[in-house]
Design a protein around this motif. Structure first.
Motif, PDB file in Angstrom:
ATOM      1  N   LEU A 134     -26.528  19.301 -58.687  1.00  0.00           N
ATOM      2  CA  LEU A 134     -27.803  18.658 -58.375  1.00  0.00           C
ATOM      3  C   LEU A 134     -27.696  17.827 -57.103  1.00  0.00           C
ATOM      4  O   LEU A 134     -28.586  17.861 -56.244  1.00  0.00           O
ATOM      5  CB  LEU A 134     -28.229  17.776 -59.550  1.00  0.00           C
ATOM      6  N   SER A 156     -30.520  24.208 -61.456  1.00  0.00           N
ATOM      7  CA  SER A 156     -30.421  24.490 -62.895  1.00  0.00           C
ATOM      8  C   SER A 156     -30.125  25.951 -63.175  1.00  0.00           C
ATOM      9  O   SER A 156     -30.765  26.576 -64.014  1.00  0.00           O
ATOM     10  CB  SER A 156     -31.723  24.082 -63.602  1.00  0.00           C
ATOM     11  N   TYR A 174     -34.540  20.682 -58.797  1.00  0.00           N
ATOM     12  CA  TYR A 174     -34.249  20.971 -60.206  1.00  0.00           C
ATOM     13  C   TYR A 174     -34.131  22.479 -60.445  1.00  0.00           C
ATOM     14  O   TYR A 174     -33.225  22.942 -61.144  1.00  0.00           O
ATOM     15  CB  TYR A 174     -35.350  20.377 -61.085  1.00  0.00           C
TER      16      TYR A 174
END
Length: 367
Positions: free
Chosen positions: A186, A177, A173
């Protein structure tokens, strides 16, 4: 001459309210309406769930007849319903084979629900824990607990799988991100992290004794053999708790698929929903990995198969998705017993073919 005219009272006639025309949903629905519950159930979804239940029951019953000790269908049913039946057959059915069949149902349902959560979260059919590395992280955590710390109880392995999966989810993550969250980024980052963790797991296995490496390799193949009610009962309790906590996601994740702005305008917090979805999805993966090892590709295939069977617009159909996963694992385990291989080998073989077809279909749509 004036004539007095008295007003005449004209009775008012209210125009009848036109009946509300029924809303055409484009598919046949079953209406359930009580004083506390009101719901519309698609007829197709109900039929699919009933068929899947029949498949699960039939394949599960068939799997209890497979083994070195031959038991026919009639003897299995008699052993289940009649306490006074042959004690040897009851021991084989209840202590060896029935827990395995029930574990297959539980593992399939948990993996499928986890796959539905992550595919809905990433808005991509490839957004499965098998692809984005969360399953590999759970496997790495269990390997550390089993091989390095030399702890082999179910609860400690479950804790290692949960910590490893959550650490991997946090790492993926954070790396994915940058500026904005992209499902494609992702997945790519998850594949890279999964490859790195797989290499670390291999390095650990070649650094320990042959006995430890063989034990970890056997577990890593993904097998439901030698699992009894001692592992099934705590796993079932955790599964029920996590599933109940996941039920609100069936409402919030499809809304989040429309975008953060739409979700926020409808009162849903995107960040909080993503965090809850990741934690619950990893918990479901850890639950299965600790007990049976990595059973691959069920989390990838089950949500997509369920979505096509029910013609749903989201992979987050909770009941149908879990039943699809349970049916896949029960059937795969029956086949695995026939050919004397771990169930993970069967699911990898079938899942690999499905993944190749899915990639080819997605490429064909883009070209």
């Amino acid at each position: 001459m004036s004539i007095d005219q008295k007003p005449v009272a004209v009775p008012s006639v209210e125009a009848p309210h036109p009946e509300l025309a029924p809303v055409d949903h484009g598919r046949r629905l079953i209406r359930i309406e009580t004083s506390r519950i009101a719901a519309l159930l698609p007829v197709r979804s109900v039929i699919v769930c009933v068929v899947l239940l029949v498949v699960i029951f039939g394949a599960g019953l068939a799997s209890t007849t497979i083994g070195a000790y031959e038991v026919d269908f009639a003897s299995v049913i008699r052993a289940i319903v009649d306490p006074s039946s042959d004690p040897d057959i009851r021991q084989v059915v209840f202590e060896w084979r029935l827990p395995r069949a029930l574990f297959a149902v539980l593992c399939g349902a948990a993996l499928a629900l986890a796959g539905g959560i992550f595919q809905s979260l990433t808005r991509n059919p490839l957004g499965s824990p098998d692809i984005i590395g969360f399953g590999t992280g759970a496997q790495f955590g269990v390997t550390l607990v089993m091989v390095v710390l030399e702890l082999n109880t179910y609860m400690l392995k479950a804790a290692g799988a949960l910590v490893g999966g959550l650490f991997t989810a946090l790492l993926v993550y954070v790396l994915a991100s940058k500026n904005t969250m992209s499902s494609f980024r992702l997945i790519i980052v998850g594949i890279g992290v999964s490859a790195g963790l797989g290499s670390l797991t291999s390095w650990i296995l070649i650094s320990v004794s042959v006995e430890k490496a063989m034990m970890a390799a056997t577990w890593g193949a993904g097998s439901l053999a030698s699992l009894g009610f001692d592992q099934l009962i705590p796993a079932a309790i955790v599964f029920v708790i996590v599933t109940l906590l996941s039920l609100p996601l069936a409402r919030t994740l499809p809304v989040l698929e429309m975008g953060d702005d739409a979700a926020t305008s409808l009162g849903i917090s995107p960040g909080r929903t993503r965090l809850a979805a990741m934690v619950l999805g990893v918990a479901l993966i850890a639950l299965v990995t600790a007990a049976a090892g990595p059973i691959s590709f069920i989390a990838l295939a089950a949500p997509q198969i369920s979505q096509r069977l029910t013609r749903s617009n989201t992979p987050m159909g909770t009941v149908s998705v879990m039943l699809t996963g349970a049916a896949l694992v029960v059937v795969s385990d029956a086949v695995a017993q026939l050919v004397a291989v771990p169930v993970g080998v069967v699911t990898v073989s079938v899942g690999g073919i499905y993944l190749a077809w899915l990639l080819a279909a997605q490429y064909a749509r883009r070209t």
